[in-house]
Enzyme design. Structure first.
Site, PDB file in Angstrom:
ATOM      1  N   LYS A 204      63.575  92.648  51.129  1.00 48.73           N
ATOM      2  CA  LYS A 204      62.291  91.948  51.303  1.00 48.73           C
ATOM      3  C   LYS A 204      62.130  91.458  52.744  1.00 48.73           C
ATOM      4  CE  LYS A 204      62.106  87.693  50.571  1.00 48.73           C
ATOM      5  NZ  LYS A 204      62.044  86.411  51.253  1.00 48.73           N
TER       6      LYS A 204
ATOM      7  N   SER B 120      60.629  82.321  52.802  1.00 51.32           N
ATOM      8  CA  SER B 120      60.797  83.313  53.875  1.00 51.32           C
ATOM      9  C   SER B 120      59.758  84.405  53.646  1.00 51.32           C
ATOM     10  CB  SER B 120      62.189  83.950  53.821  1.00 51.32           C
ATOM     11  OG  SER B 120      63.185  82.989  53.937  1.00 51.32           O
TER      12      SER B 120
ATOM     13  N   LYS C  78      63.179  83.448  61.410  1.00 52.27           N
ATOM     14  CA  LYS C  78      63.952  83.829  60.214  1.00 52.27           C
ATOM     15  C   LYS C  78      64.143  85.354  60.171  1.00 52.27           C
ATOM     16  CE  LYS C  78      65.664  83.617  55.987  1.00 52.27           C
ATOM     17  NZ  LYS C  78      66.899  82.994  55.584  1.00 52.27           N
TER      18      LYS C  78
HETATM   19  P1  NAD Z   1      63.718  82.224  43.177  1.00 55.48           P
HETATM   20  O1  NAD Z   1      63.188  83.509  42.704  1.00 55.48           O
HETATM   21  O2  NAD Z   1      64.992  81.688  42.590  1.00 55.48           O
HETATM   22  O3  NAD Z   1      62.621  81.064  42.976  1.00 55.48           O
HETATM   23  C1  NAD Z   1      61.241  81.258  43.117  1.00 55.48           C
HETATM   24  C2  NAD Z   1      60.547  80.382  42.082  1.00 55.48           C
HETATM   25  O4  NAD Z   1      59.131  80.454  42.311  1.00 55.48           O
HETATM   26  C3  NAD Z   1      60.771  80.855  40.644  1.00 55.48           C
HETATM   27  O5  NAD Z   1      61.288  79.765  39.875  1.00 55.48           O
HETATM   28  C4  NAD Z   1      59.380  81.288  40.163  1.00 55.48           C
HETATM   29  O6  NAD Z   1      59.144  81.005  38.796  1.00 55.48           O
HETATM   30  C5  NAD Z   1      58.481  80.469  41.044  1.00 55.48           C
HETATM   31  N1  NAD Z   1      57.136  80.996  41.265  1.00 55.48           N
HETATM   32  C6  NAD Z   1      56.778  82.238  41.695  1.00 55.48           C
HETATM   33  N2  NAD Z   1      55.443  82.302  41.866  1.00 55.48           N
HETATM   34  C7  NAD Z   1      54.947  81.084  41.546  1.00 55.48           C
HETATM   35  C8  NAD Z   1      53.644  80.516  41.556  1.00 55.48           C
HETATM   36  N3  NAD Z   1      52.565  81.208  41.949  1.00 55.48           N
HETATM   37  N4  NAD Z   1      53.490  79.231  41.152  1.00 55.48           N
HETATM   38  C9  NAD Z   1      54.579  78.510  40.772  1.00 55.48           C
HETATM   39  N5  NAD Z   1      55.843  78.971  40.772  1.00 55.48           N
HETATM   40  C10 NAD Z   1      56.019  80.251  41.161  1.00 55.48           C
HETATM   41  O7  NAD Z   1      63.854  82.366  44.766  1.00 55.48           O
HETATM   42  P2  NAD Z   1      64.801  81.517  45.754  1.00 55.48           P
HETATM   43  O8  NAD Z   1      66.150  82.155  45.835  1.00 55.48           O
HETATM   44  O9  NAD Z   1      64.665  80.064  45.446  1.00 55.48           O
HETATM   45  O10 NAD Z   1      64.109  81.861  47.158  1.00 55.48           O
HETATM   46  C11 NAD Z   1      62.913  81.230  47.592  1.00 55.48           C
HETATM   47  C12 NAD Z   1      62.694  81.625  49.041  1.00 55.48           C
HETATM   48  O11 NAD Z   1      63.802  81.165  49.832  1.00 55.48           O
HETATM   49  C13 NAD Z   1      62.624  83.149  49.262  1.00 55.48           C
HETATM   50  O12 NAD Z   1      61.627  83.418  50.207  1.00 55.48           O
HETATM   51  C14 NAD Z   1      64.008  83.500  49.788  1.00 55.48           C
HETATM   52  O13 NAD Z   1      64.011  84.655  50.623  1.00 55.48           O
HETATM   53  C15 NAD Z   1      64.346  82.247  50.584  1.00 55.48           C
HETATM   54  N6  NAD Z   1      65.777  82.028  50.778  1.00 55.48           N
HETATM   55  C16 NAD Z   1      66.641  82.239  49.749  1.00 55.48           C
HETATM   56  C17 NAD Z   1      68.005  82.039  49.965  1.00 55.48           C
HETATM   57  C18 NAD Z   1      68.984  82.306  48.840  1.00 55.48           C
HETATM   58  O14 NAD Z   1      70.196  82.398  49.116  1.00 55.48           O
HETATM   59  N7  NAD Z   1      68.542  82.382  47.580  1.00 55.48           N
HETATM   60  C19 NAD Z   1      68.483  81.618  51.209  1.00 55.48           C
HETATM   61  C20 NAD Z   1      67.573  81.361  52.235  1.00 55.48           C
HETATM   62  C21 NAD Z   1      66.208  81.578  52.001  1.00 55.48           C
END
Ligand code: NAD
Length: 293
Positions: free
Chosen positions: A238, A95, A170
């Site tokens: 965010k 997102s 979104k």
């Molecule tokens: P998260 O922080 O759990 O996971 C992100 C991952 O990306 C981490 O494991 C981190 O180590 C990795 N990362 C960051 N930069 C990197 C790079 N350059 N190369 C490789 N790995 C890298 O986040 P999440 O909760 O999985 O969310 C991901 C996306 O989904 C976000 O944009 C969030 O807004 C969206 N989202 C989350 C939810 C929720 O409930 N968690 C629901 C809908 C949408």
């Protein structure tokens, strides 16, 4: 299909594992080695870098926190772009700002690489059981080619428009949810102060015009004072920041979103950033000096 998958966090890891279960060969990369190890344990493969994931996958899916993380994963040294060849497709399911999605799409088009922005709604439980809602922006022919892959992770996959339309949708979702939680909390605060039980107000109005999915899913949490996430206030900050940036980029005024953002900032300042966004009710408890429970 061979799929590179970059970003194996709360959402990305179960999504990648569902692709493995559906028979795809998934090459995962994440800064966090434990996340990669769990994908490998589930039958996936390790990629050594974003570049490696792009070289091994026919397509690359990214699931990262925000626009700067996606930019860095795509375009930094040893990043995805270095491993891409003409005709490949990147599907960004993070997102992020729709303005950033468009920028990435233009830069990848210079490499003759296709781009879809495909953020999701649903959270970790739906990522695990493969029932996310995916909203997609991009070329219809590219969308049709990879819809089957997205269907593995989702119960609904909708093409909304051109690149950026997925993330714009979104943001619309996130604006409506935040403002809706604030409206509910505000009304319950008045009821409480006036001596009317907010849970009875909820029962009385939930099936009328004011009723909503947000009201049904968040009211009990507010009445219980149970703000365990769920969807964290920090992540909602965010999303609203991206919504405000986009509004300003398009010269659109979004005063209620700005107000909701300020409420979230107050909660963050009080160390509630890790709470569920239903904790917006706490803002009203603070300013009105009364509990809603
Ligand atoms: P998260 O922080 O759990 O996971 C992100 C991952 O990306 C981490 O494991 C981190 O180590 C990795 N990362 C960051 N930069 C990197 C790079 N350059 N190369 C490789 N790995 C890298 O986040 P999440 O909760 O999985 O969310 C991901 C996306 O989904 C976000 O944009 C969030 O807004 C969206 N989202 C989350 C939810 C929720 O409930 N968690 C629901 C809908 C949408």
């Amino acid at each position: 299909m061979k799929i590179g998958f970059v970003g194996l966090g709360i959402m990305g890891k179960p999504m990648a594992i569902n692709l493995v279960k559906a028979g795809h060969e998934v090459f995962g990369y994440d800064f966090n080695q434990e996340n990669v190890a769990e994908l490998v344990k589930a039958g996936g493969f390790e990629a050594e870098s974003g570049k490696d994931a792009a070289q091994k996958g026919e397509i690359v899916i990214t699931m990262l926190p925000n626009s700067p993380h996606v930019e860095s994963a795509l375009f930094s040294e040893n990043g995805i772009a270095e491993g891409l060849t003409e005709g490949q497709t990147v599907i960004d399911m993070s997102s992020i700002s729709p303005v950033a999605s468009k920028d990435f799409s233009v830069r990848l088009a210079e490499l003759k690489v296709n781009f879809l922005d495909a953020p999701v709604s649903g959270g970790e439980p739906k990522a695990i059981d493969g029932s996310l809602a995916v909203m997609v922006g991009g070329d219809e022919e590219v969308f049709n080619r990879f819809k089957d892959v997205l269907d593995v992770m989702a119960s609904s996959v909708t093409l909304v428009g051109e690149v950026g339309a997925g993330n714009l949708t979104k943001l619309a979702n996130q604006m409506i949810v935040a403002i809706n939680i604030a409206a509910i909390s505000e009304a319950y605060s008045l009821a409480k102060k006036a001596g009317v039980d907010p849970s009875r107000v909820y029962q009385a109005i939930r099936s009328g015009l004011a009723g909503s999915t947000v009201m049904d899913q968040k009211s009990q949490k507010i009445f219980d004072g149970d703000f365990t996430p769920g969807f964290r206030i920090d992540l909602h900050i965010k999303d609203l920041q991206n919504a405000l940036d986009s509004s300003h980029a398009y010269n659109v005024s979004t005063p209620f979103t700005a107000q909701a953002m300020e409420i979230l900032q107050v909660l963050k300042a009080h160390d509630y950033g890790s709470d569920d966004h239903s904790g917006i009710a706490r803002y009203y408890e603070l300013v009105n000096n009364q509990k809603l429970q």
